[in-house]
Design a protein around this motif. Sequence first.
Motif, PDB file in Angstrom:
ATOM      1  N   SER A 106     -53.694 -17.244 -46.817  1.00  0.00           N
ATOM      2  CA  SER A 106     -54.280 -16.276 -45.898  1.00  0.00           C
ATOM      3  C   SER A 106     -54.500 -16.962 -44.558  1.00  0.00           C
ATOM      4  CB  SER A 106     -55.607 -15.722 -46.438  1.00  0.00           C
ATOM      5  OG  SER A 106     -56.583 -16.749 -46.519  1.00  0.00           O
ATOM      6  N   HIS A 135     -47.822  -8.187 -46.970  1.00  0.00           N
ATOM      7  CA  HIS A 135     -49.105  -8.835 -46.738  1.00  0.00           C
ATOM      8  C   HIS A 135     -50.145  -7.757 -46.391  1.00  0.00           C
ATOM      9  CE1 HIS A 135     -46.568 -12.260 -46.859  1.00  0.00           C
ATOM     10  NE2 HIS A 135     -46.174 -12.228 -45.588  1.00  0.00           N
ATOM     11  N   GLU A 136     -51.429  -8.088 -46.523  1.00  0.00           N
ATOM     12  CA  GLU A 136     -52.485  -7.105 -46.333  1.00  0.00           C
ATOM     13  C   GLU A 136     -53.404  -7.522 -45.195  1.00  0.00           C
ATOM     14  OE1 GLU A 136     -54.192  -6.929 -50.275  1.00  0.00           O
ATOM     15  OE2 GLU A 136     -52.954  -5.188 -50.780  1.00  0.00           O
ATOM     16  N   TYR A 138     -56.969  -7.100 -43.024  1.00  0.00           N
ATOM     17  CA  TYR A 138     -58.386  -6.733 -43.069  1.00  0.00           C
ATOM     18  C   TYR A 138     -59.002  -6.951 -41.688  1.00  0.00           C
ATOM     19  CZ  TYR A 138     -57.992  -6.942 -48.184  1.00  0.00           C
ATOM     20  OH  TYR A 138     -57.621  -6.743 -49.488  1.00  0.00           O
ATOM     21  N   GLU A 150     -65.765  -7.173 -44.547  1.00  0.00           N
ATOM     22  CA  GLU A 150     -64.334  -7.025 -44.311  1.00  0.00           C
ATOM     23  C   GLU A 150     -63.911  -5.624 -44.744  1.00  0.00           C
ATOM     24  OE1 GLU A 150     -62.422  -8.944 -48.309  1.00  0.00           O
ATOM     25  OE2 GLU A 150     -63.174 -10.361 -46.800  1.00  0.00           O
ATOM     26  N   LEU A 151     -63.066  -4.996 -43.944  1.00  0.00           N
ATOM     27  CA  LEU A 151     -62.598  -3.638 -44.221  1.00  0.00           C
ATOM     28  C   LEU A 151     -61.079  -3.654 -44.301  1.00  0.00           C
ATOM     29  CD1 LEU A 151     -64.896  -1.681 -41.726  1.00  0.00           C
ATOM     30  CD2 LEU A 151     -65.223  -1.953 -44.190  1.00  0.00           C
ATOM     31  N   TYR A 152     -60.560  -3.055 -45.356  1.00  0.00           N
ATOM     32  CA  TYR A 152     -59.118  -3.041 -45.569  1.00  0.00           C
ATOM     33  C   TYR A 152     -58.448  -2.069 -44.601  1.00  0.00           C
ATOM     34  CZ  TYR A 152     -54.671  -2.376 -48.024  1.00  0.00           C
ATOM     35  OH  TYR A 152     -53.346  -2.297 -48.354  1.00  0.00           O
ATOM     36  N   MET A 153     -57.417  -2.557 -43.889  1.00  0.00           N
ATOM     37  CA  MET A 153     -56.711  -1.721 -42.927  1.00  0.00           C
ATOM     38  C   MET A 153     -55.357  -1.256 -43.439  1.00  0.00           C
ATOM     39  SD  MET A 153     -57.690  -2.982 -39.133  1.00  0.00           S
ATOM     40  CE  MET A 153     -57.621  -1.251 -38.654  1.00  0.00           C
ATOM     41  N   GLY A 154     -54.713  -2.035 -44.301  1.00  0.00           N
ATOM     42  CA  GLY A 154     -53.438  -1.592 -44.846  1.00  0.00           C
ATOM     43  C   GLY A 154     -52.474  -2.753 -45.051  1.00  0.00           C
ATOM     44  N   THR A 155     -51.342  -2.413 -45.608  1.00  0.00           N
ATOM     45  CA  THR A 155     -50.293  -3.397 -45.837  1.00  0.00           C
ATOM     46  C   THR A 155     -49.377  -3.499 -44.627  1.00  0.00           C
ATOM     47  OG1 THR A 155     -48.401  -3.949 -47.240  1.00  0.00           O
ATOM     48  CG2 THR A 155     -48.899  -1.625 -46.946  1.00  0.00           C
ATOM     49  N   CYS A 166     -58.997   2.173 -40.315  1.00  0.00           N
ATOM     50  CA  CYS A 166     -59.905   2.071 -41.456  1.00  0.00           C
ATOM     51  C   CYS A 166     -61.207   2.778 -41.133  1.00  0.00           C
ATOM     52  CB  CYS A 166     -60.171   0.613 -41.835  1.00  0.00           C
ATOM     53  SG  CYS A 166     -61.192  -0.285 -40.648  1.00  0.00           S
ATOM     54  N   ASP A 199     -54.111 -11.458 -45.833  1.00  0.00           N
ATOM     55  CA  ASP A 199     -53.894 -12.044 -47.145  1.00  0.00           C
ATOM     56  C   ASP A 199     -52.410 -11.897 -47.488  1.00  0.00           C
ATOM     57  OD1 ASP A 199     -56.555 -12.592 -47.296  1.00  0.00           O
ATOM     58  OD2 ASP A 199     -57.059 -10.919 -48.622  1.00  0.00           O
TER      59      ASP A 199
END
Length: 237
Positions: A106, A135-136, A138, A150-155, A166, A199
């Motif tokens: 990461s 990859h992902e 955040y 941390e907030l997931y935004m997408g791949t 997000c 990540d």
Amino acid sequence: MKKLLALLAVCLTASMIFAQSLSDPNPETVGADSAMLSLREVSIDKFEREGSWYVHISPDDGVIAARLFDGSPAMKEPLPGDEDKADEDSQVLGVRVDFFRRGRDSFTITSGRPLPIEGTVKTISVWVCGRNQNHELYVLVQDYFGRNFELYMGTLAFSGWKKLTCVVPPSPDGEHGIVQSSAYYGDKPGLRIVGFRVDCNPMQARGQFYMYLDDLRAVTDLYDLENHDEDDMNDNW
């Protein structure tokens, strides 16, 4: 026949709900418990200043570098009032990673200082140019009390530019989760963006990887700020 029609109606309703869930989040429905909303889309950073963003990866995983490039997403629409300021938004931030080996790597892209956002933030968005690698991404934020989330935004499994968005989940009680305001500790910006983390997919973390970022924005509720009485004091001393 009636059962068949009822079944078709249920399937149609479910498909409409599923299609809506795939679209961009609607800020008006994020934690909305009253009609007192004054939503505004604001610019947080346009990635125009050299040296204002830093990148890091573990020296055991690879080498990373970042710099500005001329360019901009063709599909991006300027904010109201910025239509004649194209010369002020002509660059993007490029990041290059050279991996040493495959693994659960990461890397982070952080601002030189946390970026505060006024009001109650509903959504955060950024334009990303991916290279079709799984990859992902955040976004890293700090809440009112300085706690990190941390907030997931997408791949990043897409080619070309794409706007990733997000939702900032509201705190259920003003104490837990991401708290953006408090009547007990004065008046100060409630949400700050620290940066991003990527990540990496362990099977695709090899060779060289390139990505580009542009136009970090937020949709925020400015109702309390816009309706603040002129004769009311600010609790920021």
